[in-house]
Design an enzyme around this catalytic site. Structure first.
Site, PDB file in Angstrom:
ATOM      1  N   CYS A   1     -40.730  10.295 -52.181  1.00  0.00           N
ATOM      2  CA  CYS A   1     -41.173   9.661 -53.462  1.00  0.00           C
ATOM      3  C   CYS A   1     -42.395   8.845 -53.239  1.00  0.00           C
ATOM      4  O   CYS A   1     -42.589   8.573 -51.962  1.00  0.00           O
ATOM      5  CB  CYS A   1     -40.215   8.470 -54.122  1.00  0.00           C
ATOM      6  SG  CYS A   1     -38.640   9.274 -54.733  1.00  0.00           S
TER       7      CYS A   1
ATOM      8  N   THR B   1     -40.494  -1.938 -53.206  1.00  0.00           N
ATOM      9  CA  THR B   1     -39.550  -0.858 -53.454  1.00  0.00           C
ATOM     10  C   THR B   1     -39.300  -0.350 -52.211  1.00  0.00           C
ATOM     11  O   THR B   1     -40.023  -0.359 -51.185  1.00  0.00           O
ATOM     12  CB  THR B   1     -40.289   0.178 -54.058  1.00  0.00           C
ATOM     13  OG1 THR B   1     -39.254   1.109 -54.676  1.00  0.00           O
ATOM     14  CG2 THR B   1     -41.537   1.101 -53.658  1.00  0.00           C
TER      15      THR B   1
ATOM     16  N   HIS C   1     -42.328   3.410 -58.794  1.00  0.00           N
ATOM     17  CA  HIS C   1     -41.881   4.382 -57.616  1.00  0.00           C
ATOM     18  C   HIS C   1     -41.384   5.751 -58.182  1.00  0.00           C
ATOM     19  O   HIS C   1     -40.733   6.060 -58.997  1.00  0.00           O
ATOM     20  CB  HIS C   1     -40.231   3.825 -57.304  1.00  0.00           C
ATOM     21  CG  HIS C   1     -39.684   4.496 -56.459  1.00  0.00           C
ATOM     22  ND1 HIS C   1     -38.915   3.596 -55.313  1.00  0.00           N
ATOM     23  CD2 HIS C   1     -39.419   5.675 -56.014  1.00  0.00           C
ATOM     24  CE1 HIS C   1     -38.341   4.523 -54.645  1.00  0.00           C
ATOM     25  NE2 HIS C   1     -38.597   5.762 -54.680  1.00  0.00           N
TER      26      HIS C   1
END
Lengths: 211, 167
Positions: free
Chosen positions: B34, B28, B51
């Protein structure tokens, strides 16, 4: 990608989006004028956008989530709250800071150039965002105050995270207001994002109904 | 399969999750506030990545995207790993992200989620008795991660400063 229809902000349609597009247009036009004066050359803006889009699409316009960008962030307060984010590619940010430092650059060390470049970029953000806010404030009659700009160089995905998070609890899409400004000579391109919080979106739309 | 042995890299988008097995990899890109979280069963070499964007799902969150919130993403990831043949009791975790990209945003409650994302991940992992083997969280830098299901190694990249760490 799934979409939730439980929050009515997503049902905002044509007229609401037109209003936000108009806000973006007026704000960015004033900012472009200010930048033209600063650089003594014409800066044009492209047709502004106001739309809902998926998180993933946000980074695509910036060459993907890992491309390095300069993000200049200002918090806005008073009658409406939220953020204004100005995003430039790393290369464009460096070109812009070089053209601002101009002839002085020759007599500077690398560290000095970097320091001056950073403060020059922040000053640009100050002026651009200041004129953007003044225009929106005049159009809506709302009082808007801005914080000192903050500059980071990092991955586009990480910088744009802010947009996704700002609307994260309201569904899988974000209200995306963007204007590109460009300089024909250097094809300098910047993206302006107005990110009002949900409450402020409502205030703006209510105001719009009055106007 | 003809291309066995040459792992494919699956890119996980924001608020998405995926479960794969060796020799595949999970990645990711551009994590800010995040959190990128990996759960892994080293015996079956099945791994899952999510994620995560926000700490907690709203209370009336029926029909919401479970991958988006730490408190719903972790049970969902465990469920999908078990369905794929992983043994839940063997799962271990690695996580990265949860940065504060802008200190300006730190004072605004609804944007100050980096720390809260990490804390909620740890609470949810503890609730499922999953040990955290490694983490690279907090700070002010964006991160990209890649997890190799063959080796169980998590690679964390930053661009400012340019750096690569193996967890």
């Amino acid at each position: 990608m799934g979409r939730t229809d439980m929050y009515n902000i997503h049902q905002m349609s044509g007229p609401g989006l037109d209003f936000f597009r108009e806000l973006e247009n007026i704000g960015a036009a004033h900012a472009a004028t200010a930048l033209s004066m600063m650089l003594s050359r014409p800066i044009t803006i492209r047709v502004p956008k106001a739309q809902f889009c998926d998180y993933g699409e946000i980074c695509d316009i910036l060459n993907g989530p890992e491309s390095v960008v300069a993000g200049l962030l200002v918090a806005i307060s008073e009658d409406i709250r939220g953020f204004i984010l100005l995003v430039l590619s790393e290369e464009d940010a460096k070109t812009l800071s070089r053209s601002l430092i101009g002839d002085l650059a020759g007599s500077m060390s690398e560290a000095e150039r970097e320091e001056f470049g950073t403060s020059a970029l922040k000053e640009v953000a100050n002026i651009l965002i200041g004129s953007y806010i003044t225009a929106i404030s005049e159009m809506t009659g709302l009082k808007i105050d801005a914080s000192v700009p903050e500059l980071v160089f990092d991955m586009a995905g990480a910088v744009m995270n802010l947009l996704a998070v700002a609307y994260g609890d309201f569904g899988d899409r974000v209200l995306f207001m963007e204007t590109e400004f460009s300089d024909r000579e250097n094809s300098l391109m910047g993206h302006f994002f107005l990110i009002p919080d949900m409450e402020s979106c409502k205030i703006l739309l209510e105001k719009f109904a009055v106007i | 399969m003809i291309d066995a042995g040459i792992g494919k890299t699956h890119i996980i988008g924001i608020a998405e999750l995926k479960v794969v097995r060796a020799p595949d990899k999970l990645s990711t890109l551009g994590l800010g506030s995040c959190v990128g979280l990996v759960l892994y069963d080293s015996v079956t070499k099945i791994g899952g990545m999510v994620h995560i964007m926000l700490p907690q799902a709203p209370p009336n969150g029926e029909g919401l995207n479970r991958a988006k919130y730490a408190d719903t993403a972790i049970p969902e990831l465990i469920r999908q790993l078990a369905a794929a043949g992983a043994q839940p009791r063997r799962l271990t975790a690695k996580l990265a992200g949860g940065a504060h990209m802008f200190s300006t945003a730190k004072h605004i409650d609804f944007l100050n989620v980096g720390d809260r994302n990490v804390e909620q991940c740890k609470r949810s992992l503890a609730a499922h008795a999953i040990p955290i083997l490694a983490e690279d969280t907090g700070g002010e830098n964006g991160r990209s991660i890649e997890f190799c299901c063959e080796t169980g190694v998590l690679q964390v990249r930053t661009v400012s400063p340019r750096n690569t760490r193996l967890l």
